[in-house]
Design an enzyme around this catalytic site. Structure first.
Site, PDB file in Angstrom:
ATOM      1  CB  CYS A  79      -0.990  -0.039   1.169  1.00  5.09           C
ATOM      2  SG  CYS A  79      -2.285   1.198   0.999  1.00  5.09           S
ATOM      3  CG  HIS A 167      -3.933  -3.434   3.097  1.00  2.00           C
ATOM      4  ND1 HIS A 167      -2.971  -2.945   3.939  1.00  2.00           N
ATOM      5  CD2 HIS A 167      -4.503  -2.355   2.512  1.00  2.00           C
ATOM      6  CE1 HIS A 167      -2.964  -1.626   3.885  1.00  2.00           C
ATOM      7  NE2 HIS A 167      -3.883  -1.242   3.022  1.00  2.00           N
ATOM      8  CD  GLU A 169      -1.767  -5.906   5.584  1.00  2.00           C
ATOM      9  OE1 GLU A 169      -1.404  -6.412   4.508  1.00  2.00           O
ATOM     10  OE2 GLU A 169      -1.796  -4.689   5.775  1.00  2.00           O
ATOM     11  CB  SER A 221      -2.509 -12.709  37.370  1.00  6.58           C
ATOM     12  OG  SER A 221      -2.589 -13.313  36.090  1.00  6.58           O
ATOM     13  N   GLY A 222      -3.051 -16.032  37.799  1.00  2.00           N
ATOM     14  CA  GLY A 222      -4.065 -17.035  37.452  1.00  2.00           C
ATOM     15  C   GLY A 222      -4.397 -16.969  35.978  1.00  2.00           C
ATOM     16  N   GLY A 223      -3.952 -15.912  35.295  1.00  2.00           N
ATOM     17  CA  GLY A 223      -4.248 -15.755  33.872  1.00  2.00           C
ATOM     18  C   GLY A 223      -3.263 -16.497  32.985  1.00  2.00           C
ATOM     19  CG  ASP A 225      -0.546 -13.022  28.948  1.00  2.00           C
ATOM     20  OD1 ASP A 225      -0.858 -13.909  28.127  1.00  2.00           O
ATOM     21  OD2 ASP A 225      -0.944 -11.852  28.873  1.00  2.00           O
ATOM     22  CB  SER A 226       1.333 -14.471  35.128  1.00  2.00           C
ATOM     23  OG  SER A 226       0.126 -15.006  35.593  1.00  2.00           O
TER      24      SER A 226
END
Ligand code: XMP
Length: 510
Positions: A79, A167, A169, A221-223, A225-226
């Site tokens: 683009c 585009h 993507e 945190s329980g999530g 990522d951590s």
């Protein structure tokens, strides 16, 4: 790292999508602002130029020096990038006569290279531009057109330099992935060896080398990522990883015990700290949403600080920061915008702790974190968890917080979430939860008048939380859930369902 792809960002809203599509091909990619070209380009096998909200003809538009790249590395310009190549190569870029946004189809393909292999006439592409390339530079060869855009794709003779006006993507460009593969694999020869397993292997080796025998502290945190960061670090340094999981009294029903048990079952060295009373005491009487967030942040740092002091000789603080938190992209005004919320979890740790920061996931997108988690053998009950805000139920109890209100909301939330799981709806929803509203309403139960609390249920679909829409949950499910909540949770006599999108609303109510 070798064999990566450099994406030079000119400020397009789609730049992150380019990085994701490249990674879907098992090729590692990095985004850099156009005006921060890395000095050492030796690890990059190919370069992609992004789109931009600018016109190349504008004086303040991004006009970086590409002499280190063009003709020296395989280059794909998308683009704005394509217009930039045309403009500076002696071609002509001018405003389009017709609007060129959205769907178009390739009407003509002249594929004398392998760039458009597998892409046939009629293939749908997605356009989003107001300037168009009227005339190509002398040494350019047209590769494809659409009904409105004559120079929809071109290459530069005797170079591995390709340019496309559309585009590749976005999902609406049907052969976008094929085109990226043609460019990156066939033309640039980039190996497709970046997989979750290879990421785990190289990251664990890197962590071993960096951390040696040092002790590391990590706040769980329980999530997702951590948890993934913890398992990766544990694989690298074992018992030298000290995890701290704080109960702020605002978690979901039974979450503290069940998450703690799950972590211990995974062999992590984790200390649970029940600081519920401390948080709730500090929050007593506070009803302003931002003040509640600030209090929770402050108490969390105090608790985390106290607990970290117990870990003797800790040298590192590990965090589950992910790529969207650290990408330094270009703002619409052309300047590189600063990191938005890096270190948002424990950013305020006191200076005297002097801990160095280690962030093993900081180059991954959320879906990649989940794939890495799977490759590490982490249970899907952890990897598939809905996002949950750091301040927890505090921002779902509108107004001031009391232990009684927390208990009511935990019960309501548990009925809703368990129901979603039972009805196999949980994985179809990006995030769900209940809000306790600061109003009482009149009802009738048996022959008695009631004057009790109202709760709102919220379930949204989203990909990143930035925009979201409410989920069209089945009426039968809502009917059953509402009945169950009112019959089983004392103090609640009314249930409503939130049908607002973000924007203009937000996901949380505070
Ligand atoms: P909103 O309400 O802004 O939420 O549409 C977007 C996403 O962010 C989460 N959220 C928070 N997460 N601290 C957090 O760690 C917060 O203060 C906070 N506020 C909102 C929210 O749950 C949703 O996933």
């Amino acid at each position: 790292m070798q064999n990566k792809v450099l994406i030079l960002d000119f400020g397009s809203q789609y730049t992150q999508l380019i990085a994701r599509r490249v990674r879907e091909l098992n090729i590692f990619s990095e985004i850099k602002p156009y005006n921060k070209l890395p000095e050492d380009l030796s690890g990059y096998k190919a370069v992609i130029l992004s789109g931009s909200p600018f016109s190349v003809r504008a004086e303040d538009a991004p006009h970086p020096d590409l002499s280190q790249i063009k003709g020296k590395k395989p280059l794909l310009a998308v683009c704005y990038g394509a217009q930039y190549l045309a403009h500076f190569g002696g071609g002509e870029v001018a405003p389009s006569n017709t609007r060129e946004y959205g769907r178009a189809n390739l009407s003509e393909i002249v594929d004398e290279s392998s760039f458009l292999t597998g892409i046939s006439k009629g293939s749908q592409v997605w356009m989003s531009h107001s300037d168009t390339i009227k005339k190509l530079p002398e040494n350019a060869i047209r590769l494809a057109s659409t009904a409105d855009v004559e120079n929809a794709a071109f290459r530069v003779a005797d170079e591995d330099t390709y340019a496309i006006q559309f585009h590749p993507e976005v999902y609406h460009t049907s052969d976008g992935k094929q085109l990226l593969e043609n460019f990156l694999v066939t033309i640039a020869g980039v190996p497709q060896n970046w997989t979750p397993d290879s990421f785990v292997e190289s990251t664990v080796a890197g962590l071993k080398e960096t951390l040696g025998d040092d002790r590391v502290i990590l706040g769980l945190s329980g999530g997702v990522d951590s948890s993934v960061a913890a398992v990766l670090l544990h694989k690298a340094i074992g018992k030298n990883l000290h995890c701290i999981f704080v109960n702020n009294g605002l978690l979901r029903k039974n979450e503290y015990d069940s998450v703690l048990a799950q972590y211990e079952g995974m062999g992590l060295n984790v200390k649970g700290v029940d600081a519920s009373a401390r948080f709730l005491d500090n929050l007593a009487g506070e009803s302003d949403p931002e003040a509640k967030r600030k209090t929770i942040g402050r108490v969390f740092i105090e608790v985390f600080d106290d607990e970290s002091q117990q870990v003797k000789d800790a040298k590192w603080l590990a965090q589950g920061t992910i790529y969207p938190d650290v990408i330094e992209s270009v703002s619409a005004t052309g300047g590189p915008s600063a990191t938005i919320k890096s270190h948002h979890n424990v950013g305020g740790l006191p200076d005297y702790m002097k801990l160095k920061v280690v962030e093993p996931l900081k180059m991954l997108f959320k879906d990649e974190v989940r794939r890495v988690g799977k490759s590490l053998g982490i249970a899907s009950s952890i990897l598939g968890r809905h996002p949950f805000p750091g301040p927890g139920l505090a921002i779902r109890i509108l107004g001031d917080i009391t232990p009684e209100k927390v208990t009511i909301l935990q019960e309501v939330d548990a009925i809703f979430i368990d129901g979603l799981k039972e009805w196999k709806l949980y994985d179809k929803v990006w995030q769900a939860g209940a809000m306790l509203l600061p109003v009482n309403s009149v009802g009738v139960m048996g022959d008695e008048r009631t004057y009790e609390k109202c709760v709102a249920l919220r379930a949204v679909e989203s990909t990143d939380g930035m925009t979201a829409d409410w989920v069209n949950l089945p009426y039968e499910f809502l009917q059953k859930t509402s009945n169950e909540i009112i019959n089983r949770v004392p103090g609640v006599n009314r249930v409503v369902y939130d049908i607002s999108s973000k924007p203009p609303a937000t996901i949380e109510w505070e």
